[in-house]
Design a protein around this motif. Structure first.
Motif, mmCIF file in Angstrom:
data_model
loop_
_atom_site.group_PDB
_atom_site.id
_atom_site.type_symbol
_atom_site.label_atom_id
_atom_site.label_comp_id
_atom_site.label_asym_id
_atom_site.label_seq_id
_atom_site.Cartn_x
_atom_site.Cartn_y
_atom_site.Cartn_z
ATOM 1 N N MET A 80 63.550 29.377 4.151
ATOM 2 C CA MET A 80 62.290 29.800 3.520
ATOM 3 C C MET A 80 62.572 31.034 2.670
ATOM 4 S SD MET A 80 58.825 31.390 5.303
ATOM 5 C CE MET A 80 59.671 32.614 6.248
ATOM 6 N N GLU A 81 62.349 30.895 1.391
ATOM 7 C CA GLU A 81 62.489 32.058 0.519
ATOM 8 C C GLU A 81 61.169 32.826 0.557
ATOM 9 O OE1 GLU A 81 63.526 33.261 -4.075
ATOM 10 O OE2 GLU A 81 63.678 31.172 -3.468
ATOM 11 N N ARG A 82 61.291 34.127 0.707
ATOM 12 C CA ARG A 82 60.073 34.944 0.752
ATOM 13 C C ARG A 82 60.297 36.238 -0.011
ATOM 14 N NH1 ARG A 82 59.994 36.841 7.112
ATOM 15 N NH2 ARG A 82 61.748 38.254 6.954
ATOM 16 N N ARG A 83 59.176 36.848 -0.368
ATOM 17 C CA ARG A 83 59.198 38.079 -1.163
ATOM 18 C C ARG A 83 58.277 39.091 -0.492
ATOM 19 N NH1 ARG A 83 56.358 38.098 -7.104
ATOM 20 N NH2 ARG A 83 56.036 40.338 -7.270
ATOM 21 N N TRP A 84 58.759 40.330 -0.359
ATOM 22 C CA TRP A 84 57.936 41.403 0.205
ATOM 23 C C TRP A 84 56.802 41.718 -0.766
ATOM 24 C CZ3 TRP A 84 56.700 46.205 -1.777
ATOM 25 C CH2 TRP A 84 56.031 47.072 -0.912
ATOM 26 N N VAL A 85 55.559 41.829 -0.226
ATOM 27 C CA VAL A 85 54.427 42.183 -1.081
ATOM 28 C C VAL A 85 53.675 43.407 -0.581
ATOM 29 C CG1 VAL A 85 54.125 39.896 -2.094
ATOM 30 C CG2 VAL A 85 52.922 40.458 0.020
ATOM 31 N N ALA A 86 53.805 43.732 0.722
ATOM 32 C CA ALA A 86 53.089 44.906 1.233
ATOM 33 C C ALA A 86 53.592 45.278 2.623
ATOM 34 C CB ALA A 86 51.584 44.636 1.293
ATOM 35 N N THR A 87 53.315 46.535 2.984
ATOM 36 C CA THR A 87 53.539 47.015 4.346
ATOM 37 C C THR A 87 52.306 47.816 4.728
ATOM 38 O OG1 THR A 87 55.929 47.158 4.038
ATOM 39 C CG2 THR A 87 55.006 48.406 5.867
ATOM 40 N N ILE A 88 51.786 47.548 5.927
ATOM 41 C CA ILE A 88 50.630 48.286 6.417
ATOM 42 C C ILE A 88 51.030 49.042 7.678
ATOM 43 C CG2 ILE A 88 49.722 46.290 7.686
ATOM 44 C CD1 ILE A 88 46.870 47.404 7.001
ATOM 45 N N ASP A 89 50.651 50.304 7.732
ATOM 46 C CA ASP A 89 50.868 51.122 8.920
ATOM 47 C C ASP A 89 49.733 50.781 9.878
ATOM 48 O OD1 ASP A 89 50.470 53.413 10.764
ATOM 49 O OD2 ASP A 89 52.113 54.305 9.602
ATOM 50 N N LEU A 90 50.069 50.274 11.050
ATOM 51 C CA LEU A 90 49.042 49.814 11.985
ATOM 52 C C LEU A 90 48.269 50.955 12.641
ATOM 53 C CD1 LEU A 90 51.042 46.870 13.556
ATOM 54 C CD2 LEU A 90 49.085 46.702 12.011
ATOM 55 N N PRO A 143 49.655 31.862 1.938
ATOM 56 C CA PRO A 143 51.110 31.785 1.908
ATOM 57 C C PRO A 143 51.805 33.037 2.442
ATOM 58 C CG PRO A 143 50.368 32.496 -0.237
ATOM 59 C CD PRO A 143 49.124 32.306 0.637
ATOM 60 N N PHE A 144 51.063 33.835 3.192
ATOM 61 C CA PHE A 144 51.632 35.095 3.668
ATOM 62 C C PHE A 144 52.274 34.949 5.046
ATOM 63 C CE2 PHE A 144 48.225 36.195 0.712
ATOM 64 C CZ PHE A 144 48.961 36.894 -0.222
ATOM 65 N N VAL A 145 53.277 35.771 5.272
ATOM 66 C CA VAL A 145 53.982 35.846 6.546
ATOM 67 C C VAL A 145 53.902 37.299 6.985
ATOM 68 C CG1 VAL A 145 56.205 35.576 7.711
ATOM 69 C CG2 VAL A 145 55.563 33.990 5.876
ATOM 70 N N PHE A 146 53.405 37.530 8.197
ATOM 71 C CA PHE A 146 53.278 38.876 8.746
ATOM 72 C C PHE A 146 54.413 39.101 9.735
ATOM 73 C CE2 PHE A 146 48.709 40.215 7.891
ATOM 74 C CZ PHE A 146 48.480 39.263 6.926
ATOM 75 N N VAL A 147 55.141 40.201 9.555
ATOM 76 C CA VAL A 147 56.263 40.533 10.434
ATOM 77 C C VAL A 147 56.071 41.953 10.948
ATOM 78 C CG1 VAL A 147 58.772 40.742 10.640
ATOM 79 C CG2 VAL A 147 57.791 39.022 9.093
ATOM 80 N N LYS A 148 55.883 42.078 12.271
ATOM 81 C CA LYS A 148 55.641 43.386 12.883
ATOM 82 C C LYS A 148 56.967 44.060 13.211
ATOM 83 C CE LYS A 148 53.321 45.415 16.873
ATOM 84 N NZ LYS A 148 54.546 45.816 17.548
ATOM 85 N N HIS A 149 57.069 45.324 12.806
ATOM 86 C CA HIS A 149 58.221 46.170 13.126
ATOM 87 C C HIS A 149 57.677 47.482 13.675
ATOM 88 C CE1 HIS A 149 61.241 43.628 11.249
ATOM 89 N NE2 HIS A 149 60.479 43.536 10.181
ATOM 90 N N GLY A 150 57.591 47.584 14.998
ATOM 91 C CA GLY A 150 57.038 48.803 15.592
ATOM 92 C C GLY A 150 55.597 48.975 15.198
ATOM 93 N N LYS A 151 55.292 50.099 14.566
ATOM 94 C CA LYS A 151 53.897 50.360 14.167
ATOM 95 C C LYS A 151 53.614 49.965 12.716
ATOM 96 C CE LYS A 151 54.424 55.102 12.727
ATOM 97 N NZ LYS A 151 53.586 56.194 12.369
ATOM 98 N N LYS A 188 55.492 33.494 1.052
ATOM 99 C CA LYS A 188 56.418 32.360 0.985
ATOM 100 C C LYS A 188 56.421 31.883 -0.462
ATOM 101 C CE LYS A 188 56.407 29.095 3.924
ATOM 102 N NZ LYS A 188 55.963 27.912 4.662
ATOM 103 N N LYS A 189 57.578 31.800 -1.044
ATOM 104 C CA LYS A 189 57.676 31.409 -2.450
ATOM 105 C C LYS A 189 57.740 29.892 -2.574
ATOM 106 C CE LYS A 189 59.712 34.099 -5.301
ATOM 107 N NZ LYS A 189 60.755 34.822 -6.043
#
Length: 166
Positions: free
Chosen positions: A1-11, A110-118, A125-126
């Motif tokens: 799956m090719e994907r592109r970063w579009v945003a990061t949110i601080d939880l 088409p978004f994929v959410f990936v949690k990394h800590g906070k 998904k392209k």
């Protein structure tokens, strides 16, 4: 799956860093994802759809399974045998019959959410079949976009972050 970063949110703070060059617009009556994707249905999705009066046998494909490594995750949403579309896609209007109750995977696409800590990273998904990706009339994946479209999902992850600190 090719994907592109579009945003990061601080939880914790809900501050968002985003790629201003990316835009997205889900096009009404498109339905391409309803034909092209195999959709996992979680137990929560099944329960919510059954509350509408459907039997799981009508919409769960027990022959298709999703795994992460050797861990079973879920079954798939059924496709219609006559055209390969999702069983909930109205073939005349190209609209979802259970839109407000659709599975989480449908809501996120088409978004994929990936949690990394906070922090939660959001990727797109392209998929070449999705005309809403980088659509000229699309919207950037800003804080406002994320909270409007995925506020409940983000809040669920925020609660998990708070619990992990307690």
């Amino acid at each position: 799956m090719e994907r592109r970063w579009v945003a990061t949110i601080d939880l914790e703070t809900l501050e968002v860093e985003h790629d201003p060059t990316f835009k997205f617009k889900c096009l009404e009556n498109c339905g391409k994802c309803c034909y092209e994707l195999e959709i996992p249905v979680r137990d929560e999705d099944i329960a919510r759809i059954e509350e509408l009066g459907y039997s799981a046998w009508e919409f769960v494909d027990y022959d298709k399974m999703f795994y992460r490594g050797d861990k079973f995750l879920s079954y798939a949403l059924k496709k219609r045998p006559f055209d390969g579309g999702c069983v909930f896609l109205d073939p005349e209007t190209m609209r979802c019959k259970i839109y407000d109750h659709r599975p989480l995977a449908c809501r996120l696409y088409p978004f994929v959410f990936v949690k990394h800590g906070k922090k939660m990273e959001i990727y797109v998904k392209k998929d070449s079949f999705c005309p809403g990706i980088d659509h000229p009339e699309g919207e950037a994946v800003t804080r406002e976009f994320l909270l409007r479209e995925y506020g409940d999902v983000i809040e669920e992850y925020r609660r998990k972050v708070v619990k992990s600190r307690e």
